[in-house]
Design a protein around this motif. Structure first.
Motif, PDB file in Angstrom:
ATOM      1  N   PHE A   9       0.828  -1.206   0.000  1.00  0.00           N
ATOM      2  CA  PHE A   9       0.000   0.000   0.000  1.00  0.00           C
ATOM      3  C   PHE A   9       0.866   1.260   0.000  1.00  0.00           C
ATOM      4  O   PHE A   9       0.589   2.222  -0.724  1.00  0.00           O
ATOM      5  N   ARG A  10       1.937   1.240   0.798  1.00  0.00           N
ATOM      6  CA  ARG A  10       2.797   2.425   0.871  1.00  0.00           C
ATOM      7  C   ARG A  10       3.474   2.706  -0.463  1.00  0.00           C
ATOM      8  O   ARG A  10       3.610   3.873  -0.874  1.00  0.00           O
ATOM      9  N   GLN A  11       3.898   1.645  -1.145  1.00  0.00           N
ATOM     10  CA  GLN A  11       4.510   1.846  -2.470  1.00  0.00           C
ATOM     11  C   GLN A  11       3.498   2.384  -3.472  1.00  0.00           C
ATOM     12  O   GLN A  11       3.793   3.275  -4.271  1.00  0.00           O
ATOM     13  N   TRP A  12       2.310   1.830  -3.428  1.00  0.00           N
ATOM     14  CA  TRP A  12       1.257   2.228  -4.381  1.00  0.00           C
ATOM     15  C   TRP A  12       0.876   3.698  -4.215  1.00  0.00           C
ATOM     16  O   TRP A  12       0.622   4.401  -5.201  1.00  0.00           O
ATOM     17  N   THR A  13       0.839   4.181  -3.002  1.00  0.00           N
ATOM     18  CA  THR A  13       0.339   5.543  -2.740  1.00  0.00           C
ATOM     19  C   THR A  13       1.466   6.557  -2.543  1.00  0.00           C
ATOM     20  O   THR A  13       1.203   7.693  -2.146  1.00  0.00           O
ATOM     21  N   ARG A  14       2.721   6.146  -2.796  1.00  0.00           N
ATOM     22  CA  ARG A  14       3.837   7.068  -2.631  1.00  0.00           C
ATOM     23  C   ARG A  14       3.671   8.277  -3.559  1.00  0.00           C
ATOM     24  O   ARG A  14       3.288   8.136  -4.721  1.00  0.00           O
ATOM     25  N   LYS A  16       1.383  10.401  -3.597  1.00  0.00           N
ATOM     26  CA  LYS A  16      -0.025  10.724  -3.869  1.00  0.00           C
ATOM     27  C   LYS A  16      -0.514  11.738  -2.829  1.00  0.00           C
ATOM     28  O   LYS A  16      -0.019  11.788  -1.702  1.00  0.00           O
ATOM     29  N   SER A  17      -1.508  12.537  -3.209  1.00  0.00           N
ATOM     30  CA  SER A  17      -2.082  13.508  -2.279  1.00  0.00           C
ATOM     31  C   SER A  17      -2.837  12.788  -1.163  1.00  0.00           C
ATOM     32  O   SER A  17      -3.189  11.607  -1.289  1.00  0.00           O
ATOM     33  N   GLU A  18      -3.097  13.504  -0.080  1.00  0.00           N
ATOM     34  CA  GLU A  18      -3.818  12.910   1.045  1.00  0.00           C
ATOM     35  C   GLU A  18      -5.210  12.473   0.626  1.00  0.00           C
ATOM     36  O   GLU A  18      -5.700  11.408   1.051  1.00  0.00           O
ATOM     37  N   HIS A  19      -5.878  13.279  -0.209  1.00  0.00           N
ATOM     38  CA  HIS A  19      -7.220  12.932  -0.682  1.00  0.00           C
ATOM     39  C   HIS A  19      -7.184  11.630  -1.481  1.00  0.00           C
ATOM     40  O   HIS A  19      -8.035  10.740  -1.284  1.00  0.00           O
ATOM     41  N   THR A  20      -6.182  11.490  -2.365  1.00  0.00           N
ATOM     42  CA  THR A  20      -6.070  10.268  -3.171  1.00  0.00           C
ATOM     43  C   THR A  20      -5.732   9.075  -2.287  1.00  0.00           C
ATOM     44  O   THR A  20      -6.273   7.972  -2.467  1.00  0.00           O
ATOM     45  N   ARG A  21      -4.842   9.272  -1.310  1.00  0.00           N
ATOM     46  CA  ARG A  21      -4.484   8.187  -0.391  1.00  0.00           C
ATOM     47  C   ARG A  21      -5.714   7.670   0.357  1.00  0.00           C
ATOM     48  O   ARG A  21      -5.901   6.459   0.505  1.00  0.00           O
ATOM     49  N   ASN A  22      -6.570   8.580   0.806  1.00  0.00           N
ATOM     50  CA  ASN A  22      -7.775   8.178   1.536  1.00  0.00           C
ATOM     51  C   ASN A  22      -8.704   7.350   0.652  1.00  0.00           C
ATOM     52  O   ASN A  22      -9.268   6.343   1.087  1.00  0.00           O
ATOM     53  N   GLY A  23      -8.891   7.793  -0.600  1.00  0.00           N
ATOM     54  CA  GLY A  23      -9.743   7.051  -1.526  1.00  0.00           C
ATOM     55  C   GLY A  23      -9.187   5.676  -1.838  1.00  0.00           C
ATOM     56  O   GLY A  23      -9.905   4.671  -1.845  1.00  0.00           O
TER      57      GLY A  23
END
Length: 432
Positions: A9-14, A16-23
C-alpha cells in the motif's frame, strides 16, 4: 483490515495527495475484506498465476480480473442503504482504484473498465407485486421479512437488527396494527413504525415454526436468523437479504409487469429498498400526511422542526387509513366472475347446456349468499377493531384516574358546588 500496515500500500500511494491516499485506502480495504485476503496475498496470487495451457494463456482469465469482476457485481447488485450496494458510478471509481493497484505491481487487467452508464429506473411496486414476491419466498422467514420490510418501510439493516422482543408484546396481545420502536441507522432518529395484517400473520407463522424447532424464544433473540448455523452469531445479515431478493427476482420477475423488461439491470429491480419505496408510495396513495410518512420511514425532521404531536393514538389512526394500500384484497377484482366462468365450464361439461341452465342459478345464489356473509364478517371484524381501540382508551383513562386522584378531585369539586349553593341560599333568605 488496516491496509496501511502493508508495504504494498505504501509503495502504491507514494507521492499521492492525502485525498487520493484516503480514496485508495478505502477501496483497497473493501476489496481485501470482500475476498478475505490482504494486499500482499492478492499481488502474489496474480503474479504467480500460471495458465494450464501456455498456448491458450491469452484466453484464460487472470485471478485479478476474476476477483475484480466479482467485486464489481456485488457492489452494483446490492441494495444500497446500509448494505454493500453502491451506485454504478461509485463502483466504476472503485474499479479504477483497484486496477491501478494491480498495475502498480505489473499485473495487467484485461477486463475493460465498465461504463457508468445511464441511471437505472427505479421500481414503483404496489401491494399486488409485493404479494407475488412474498408468495415466491422459499421459507417462512423470507416471507415474513418481505412483508415486514414493506409494511414498516424498513431497509435490510433495519430488518436484520430487529429482536423478538420488538414485536412479541404486540403479537401476544393480538394488536392490529403492531407498533415497532427502532432507530434509523442513517439518521440516528428514534421513531416508531408499524406492521399490519399480512406482516403480522407472516411473523406469527414464522415464530411458531421457530418455537417448534428451538423451544421458547427470549425477547433478546434476533427476530430473523440465519439457517443451519451451529455456532456464532445467528442474526440474519443484509447480504442474506440481498441474496434472497435476487432469488425472488429470478423466480417471479417475469410475472411482475413493472420490472420484467429490467431484469438484466445492474441493480435488482426487486431489491429490498424498493419495498421501502413502495411503502412511501402507498402512504401517498392513502393521503397519509407527509409528517407521518417521514416519521415512520425515520427521515430527519425538517430544518428547525420536530415530530411533535404524533401520538401513538394518532399514528394508529393514520396507519389504519393506510391498511387497504398495504394489505392485498381478500379477492382480487374479477375473481368472482372468473370463478363463475370456471364453475359453469365444469357444469356444462358434466351435465350439458340443459344441466347448466338448471344448476347455475342455484350456484350463483349460493355464491351471493356467501359473499353477503363474508361482507358481514368483514364489518364485524372492523367493529371489533373499533371496540378494541375503545377498550384501550378506557384503560388509559383508568390509569389517569388512578394517577391523578380522580375521586378526591371530584369530591372537592362537589364540596365547592355545595358551598356555592349554600351561599346563594343564604343570600336569598337575607333579601326576604
Amino acid at each position: 483490515m488496516d491496509v496501511e500496515e502493508f508495504e504494498e500500500f505504501r509503495q502504491w500511494t507514494r507521492n499521492k495527495s492525502e485525498h487520493t491516499r484516503n480514496g485508495y485506502r478505502s477501496s483497497l480495504r473493501r476489496f481485501c475484506e470482500f475476498h478475505d485476503m490482504n494486499p500482499r496475498e492478492l499481488v502474489l496470487e496474480a503474479r504467480n498465476y500460471e495458465p494450464e495451457d501456455p498456448e491458450t494463456a491469452h484466453l484464460e482469465e487472470n485471478p485479478a480480473d476474476r476477483r475484480l469482476v466479482e467485486w464489481f457485481q456485488e457492489l452494483t447488485g446490492g441494495d444500497g442503504e446500509g448494505g454493500e450496494g453502491v451506485s454504478r458510478a461509485s463502483a466504476v471509481n472503485y474499479w479504477r482504484h483497484i486496477r491501478s493497484f494491480y498495475e502498480n505491481f505489473g499485473v495487467h487487467i484485461k477486463e475493460e473498465t465498465p461504463k457508468a452508464g445511464r441511471r437505472n429506473r427505479r421500481s414503483e411496486l404496489d401491494v399486488e407485486d409485493v404479494e407475488k414476491m412474498a408468495d415466491a419466498a422459499p421459507s417462512l422467514r423470507d416471507r415474513a421479512m418481505i412483508w415486514v420490510g414493506f409494511q414498516a418501510g424498513m431497509n435490510p439493516s433495519e430488518v436484520c437488527s430487529l429482536d423478538v422482543g420488538d414485536v412479541m408484546g404486540g403479537l401476544e396481545r393480538g394488536e392490529r396494527p403492531v407498533s415497532i420502536e427502532k432507530t434509523r441507522g442513517k439518521t440516528k432518529i428514534d421513531h416508531h413504525t408499524w406492521i399490519h395484517r399480512e406482516a403480522i400473520d407472516a411473523l406469527k407463522a414464522y415464530l411458531r415454526d421457530r418455537k417448534r424447532k428451538e423451544g421458547e424464544l427470549d425477547p433478546g433473540d434476533p427476530l430473523f436468523v440465519k439457517r443451519n448455523v451451529r455456532k456464532g452469531n445467528r442474526r440474519a445479515t443484509p447480504t442474506i437479504v440481498r441474496k434472497v431478493m435476487r432469488g425472488i427476482r429470478d423466480s417471479v420477475g417475469e410475472d411482475i409487469e413493472k420490472v420484467k423488461d429490467r431484469l438484466d439491470q445492474q441493480t435488482n429491480p426487486l431489491a429490498f429498498k424498493f419495498l421501502r419505496r413502495a411503502f412511501g408510495i402507498a402512504c401517498d396513495n392513502a393521503d397519509v400526511p407527509t409528517k407521518y410518512k417521514d416519521y415512520w420511514l425515520g427521515h430527519a425532521p425538517p430544518y428547525n422542526g420536530a415530530y411533535q404531536g404524533l401520538t401513538k393514538k394518532k399514528q394508529r389512526e393514520k396507519y389504519q387509513q393506510l391498511a387497504p394500500e398495504i394489505n392485498p384484497s381478500p379477492t382480487q377484482p374479477g375473481a368472482d366472475e372468473r370463478l363463475l366462468e370456471s364453475v359453469e365450464e365444469v357444469v356444462e361439461e358434466k351435465f350439458g347446456e340443459v344441466g347448466t341452465e338448471r344448476v347455475m342459478p342455484e350456484v350463483k345464489n349460493r355464491l351471493e349468499k356467501l359473499d353477503s356473509r363474508i361482507s358481514r364478517v368483514e364489518e364485524q371484524k372492523k367493529r371489533i377493531e373499533e371496540l378494541e381501540e375503545e377498550v384501550k382508551d378506557f384503560r388509559k383513562w383508568k390509569e389517569e384516574v388512578k394517577s391523578q386522584d380522580y375521586w378526591g378531585n371530584l369530591l372537592a369539586k362537589k364540596a365547592r358546588v355545595m358551598e356555592r349553593s349554600g351561599k346563594l341560599e343564604r343570600g336569598e333568605q337575607s333579601k326576604d
